[in-house]
Design a protein around this motif. Structure first.
Motif, PDB file in Angstrom:
ATOM      1  N   LEU A 163      -5.756   6.427   0.460  1.00 36.55           N
ATOM      2  CA  LEU A 163      -4.581   6.497   1.550  1.00 36.55           C
ATOM      3  C   LEU A 163      -4.025   8.390   1.199  1.00 36.55           C
ATOM      4  O   LEU A 163      -4.740   8.554   0.243  1.00 36.55           O
ATOM      5  N   THR A 206       3.172   1.583  -3.324  1.00 37.82           N
ATOM      6  CA  THR A 206       1.881   2.337  -4.209  1.00 37.82           C
ATOM      7  C   THR A 206       1.261   3.625  -4.696  1.00 37.82           C
ATOM      8  O   THR A 206       1.049   4.219  -5.616  1.00 37.82           O
ATOM      9  N   SER A 207       1.434   4.012  -3.459  1.00 40.79           N
ATOM     10  CA  SER A 207       0.949   5.428  -3.057  1.00 40.79           C
ATOM     11  C   SER A 207       2.099   6.219  -3.050  1.00 40.79           C
ATOM     12  O   SER A 207       3.075   6.756  -2.301  1.00 40.79           O
ATOM     13  N   ASN A 212       0.507  -1.242  -0.030  1.00 40.50           N
ATOM     14  CA  ASN A 212      -0.266   0.242   0.103  1.00 40.50           C
ATOM     15  C   ASN A 212       0.904   1.299   0.287  1.00 40.50           C
ATOM     16  O   ASN A 212       0.604   2.477  -0.359  1.00 40.50           O
ATOM     17  N   GLY A 220     -11.366   0.306   2.730  1.00 41.80           N
ATOM     18  CA  GLY A 220     -10.305   0.178   2.021  1.00 41.80           C
ATOM     19  C   GLY A 220     -10.415   1.778   1.711  1.00 41.80           C
ATOM     20  O   GLY A 220     -10.523   2.856   3.653  1.00 41.80           O
ATOM     21  N   LEU A 253      -2.874   2.727   8.854  1.00 43.89           N
ATOM     22  CA  LEU A 253      -3.046   1.231   8.366  1.00 43.89           C
ATOM     23  C   LEU A 253      -3.434  -0.340   9.218  1.00 43.89           C
ATOM     24  O   LEU A 253      -4.052  -0.669   8.565  1.00 43.89           O
TER      25      LEU A 253
END
Length: 717
Positions: free
Chosen positions: A232, A199-200, A196, A229, A220
């Motif tokens: 973010l 990917t950000s 996570n 979900g 998180l």
């Protein structure tokens, strides 16, 4: 140069004399306090610096509480370190280290010019006089000092009293991973969290600051438990809002049996917000019972708050007889202070930042564009007037809270009912105007503010300021460069193409901006006055598995052979994915070609190599031929224009083209010294069944011979 924590006072070959005072910079939450604690703990556990006899760690937030009292240095030591009572030790020795953590939290004047001289360790005086004499070396000139601070407050210490300046840059990418794997012991959870974060891009960059890692892990962890979900957080304000909401949910589940208690949560948040703002204005970071009472919090409620909001507000014990409270981190206090100012304006129309806090009718003031615009502009002005930057982070939070998307995350708290898009745009324009009027150091925080407002033109503004000279690269300290890089990387800008000329066509700018280069797919570094020094650093970024570079243009610089040799060491790394390399017009000779040949033999990703307008000559082509003929080479385009090549090179290249392993499809030989005899030699290779060449660019040779022997497309100039 990287310095290990335990070597902070050790001299190096670059310094002439001993180091007495070290000033360590770093943004909020980067780990300055933890670093000093590790230094002290390693010494206490006999792991390092055993030549030191005493280490006295102080924090400015503790010293602030005593600012109205008088002390001698000996009494101050007795107050904090009871073990020193009754001793007659002479503390004026290099084996004694004083640590002063958090200069940015200091609320003492530190008037180095007007304060009287003090040389007697037993003479009582104000804490301000005591510290200025200790820092300046008039008191205990042989003792060592280590001072930590946020960058904006570093100028409180005159440079002549600082012998070395260091910077804490936070976690590297491997250290980020190590942190989260230790925090989440379950391997599956750790992998989900790391995925996570990676990917950000903005979140990944933010996590170079350890306190963000802690907050991110908390948020998180809640996401994993509740399986909620959602997107973010991308900005600092979003992250702290999520963190606050998570704490409210913990309180609801742990203490209220899962019942909705927004009324109590709202009261608690607003009370702590008022406390945070009032005490931030006064410069207090540790609070007495009387401070809490002024904000409508009794001591019993404060104990409940510290028990409920355990990761936000805590009770201090051990240092004093009085019961004291503080926020777990200064950034948490700054966030809650901004939330209080924001909520006050929404509910009542009162601008707490204005000198004249008159309350107007809601219909005339509250949600009117002009009022909101003035509110946010006054916040910008207030922060810029702060002498040590103590409102910088507060301002970023306040502006972030102005966004409707962020307000929607604050469950149970008042929200603006009208659209705030117009005030937002006016505030952005005002910030951009102020960037042109303030120093480089001040403008850095304004760029941060634009980031919190999700301004799409952020990167363009930074580029414009650098090119115009308003944001001078010569004026930026290492800490401010780090801040600028953080802003660039955490923005929404897609750095597919990085053009150094848009920032500053200089080697210094390139070396500072390497983290941005690493995230780009194309780096345009031509005609930027680069030397072989740049190649050493560029080679290092190819060692990283996170390097995205596939095209690198280094033309028209002064790299010379030594620079290209250094670069080749990085190009041969298995992580390197570079496909295009341009080295035109760099005064290269055959000295670097053996290394380039090795790259071709080991690096299968390289497809284009441009060496135009150098001084390679035939000997260089001979060295390159081994790599070009290697089965590992996948090079398709080779440019060798104006390199003083003769028919000798034609024979060598003919042999290369005849080999089955050669992948060359385009060959540029314009403006060389090729004769008809060379053309005939080249024709042998071109007519070979193994030859894959499709385009040949050439000048001054017999066109008839080429057309007669080849199916290759020939481009004549």
């Amino acid at each position: 140069m990287t310095i290990k924590c335990e070597d902070i006072f050790k001299t190096s070959s670059e310094r002439d004399g001993p180091i007495r005072t070290v000033l360590t910079n770093g943004v909020a939450g980067i780990g300055k306090t933890v670093l000093t604690q590790k230094y002290t703990l390693d010494w206490a556990e006999d792991k390092a610096n055993q030549d030191i006899q005493f280490i006295f760690p102080f924090t400015f937030r503790e010293l602030n509480v005593l600012k109205e009292k008088k002390f001698s240095l000996m009494k101050l030591l007795h107050h904090f370190f009871s073990e020193t009572k009754g001793t007659t030790y002479n503390y004026d020795k290099p084996q004694v280290v004083f640590i002063f953590d958090g200069l940015d939290e200091c609320r003492l004047p530190l008037d180095f010019e007007k304060n009287k001289t003090l040389t007697n360790v037993r003479k009582s005086t104000s804490l301000d006089v005591l510290l200025t004499n200790l820092i300046s070396g008039k008191l205990l000139p042989s003792a060592r000092l280590w001072i930590t601070t946020r960058p904006a407050a570093a100028n409180q210490i005159p440079p002549e009293y600082v012998h070395m300046v260091t910077e804490v840059r936070g976690f590297t990418d491997p250290q980020k991973e190590e942190y989260f794997r230790k925090r989440f012991r379950d391997e599956r959870q750790a992998s989900i969290v790391l995925s996570n974060i990676q990917t950000s891009r903005s979140l990944h960059i933010m996590c170079h600051i350890p306190v963000f890692c802690w907050i991110t892990a908390t948020v998180l962890e809640d996401v994993l438990k509740t399986r909620e979900g959602g997107q973010l957080p991308k900005t600092l304000t979003e992250m702290y809002i999520h963190f606050l909401v998570v704490q409210a949910k913990v309180k609801k589940v742990k203490y209220d049996g899962g019942a909705e208690t927004y009324q109590y949560w709202r009261k608690m948040t607003e009370s702590l917000g008022k406390l945070a703002y009032d005490q931030l204005q006064k410069g207090n970071l540790i609070f007495y019972e009387s401070d809490l009472t002024e904000c409508g919090i009794d001591i019993r409620a404060a104990s409940v708050y510290s028990g409920v909001f355990t990761q936000i507000f805590k009770e201090e014990r051990g240092l004093y007889q009085d019961k004291l409270f503080c926020f777990v981190h200064l950034s948490v206090q700054e966030f809650l202070a901004a939330l209080h100012v924001h909520l006050t304006f929404i509910k009542s129309g009162v601008n707490l930042l204005s000198d004249a806090q008159s309350k107007s009718k809601l219909s005339e003031l509250l949600f009117k564009d002009n009022a909101a615009t003035k509110f946010y502009q006054s916040a910008v002005d207030k922060a810029l007037q702060s002498p040590n930057g103590h409102l910088d982070l507060f301002l970023r939070f306040l502006l972030g809270l102005s966004l409707e998307t962020n307000q929607s995350l604050l469950q149970g708290l008042p929200r603006q009912q009208d659209s705030c898009s117009k005030p937002k745009q006016k505030t952005i324009q005002y910030i951009k105007k102020m960037i042109t009027k303030v120093s480089s150091q001040r403008s850095i925080n304004l760029f941060y503010c634009l980031n919190e407002l999700n301004d799409s033109s952020l990167v363009e503004e930074i580029q414009k300021s650098l090119r115009s000279g308003r944001l001078s690269t010569n004026e930026l300290s290492p800490a401010h460069w780090s801040a600028l890089i953080f802003i660039l990387l955490s923005s929404e800008e897609n750095f597919n193409v990085f053009d150094l000329k848009k920032y500053s066509a200089s080697e210094e700018a390139l070396l500072r901006l390497l983290p941005v280069v690493k995230t780009s797919s194309t780096a345009l570094l031509s005609d930027c006055k680069l030397t072989d020094r740049s190649c050493l650093f560029l080679a290092n970024i190819f060692n990283s598995p996170l390097c995205n570079l596939i095209e690198l243009d280094l033309s028209n610089n002064n790299l010379q052979d030594s620079g290209v040799i250094s670069l080749c060491a990085g190009l041969q790394n298995p992580n390197c994915q570079l496909k295009t390399l341009r080295l035109d017009q760099n005064s290269l000779t055959n000295a670097c070609c053996q290394d380039l040949s090795s790259v071709l033999s080991t690096q299968s990703s390289l497809r284009t190599l441009s060496l135009n307008y150098n001084k390679l000559q035939d000997s260089a082509v001979k060295l390159l031929s081994d790599g070009l003929s290697s089965p590992q080479s996948k090079l398709q385009i080779l440019r060798l224009e104006k390199n003083y090549l003769t028919n000798v090179s034609c024979q060598i290249l003919s042999s290369v083209l005849s080999t089955q392993s050669s992948s060359l499809q385009t060959l540029s030989l314009n403006y060389n010294l090729l004769q008809d005899s060379g053309v005939k030699l080249l024709s042998v290779g071109l007519s070979s069944p193994q030859c894959k060449l499709q385009i040949l660019r050439t000048t001054h040779i017999n066109r008839h011979d080429i057309h007669r022997t080849l199916q290759t497309t020939v481009v004549f100039l």
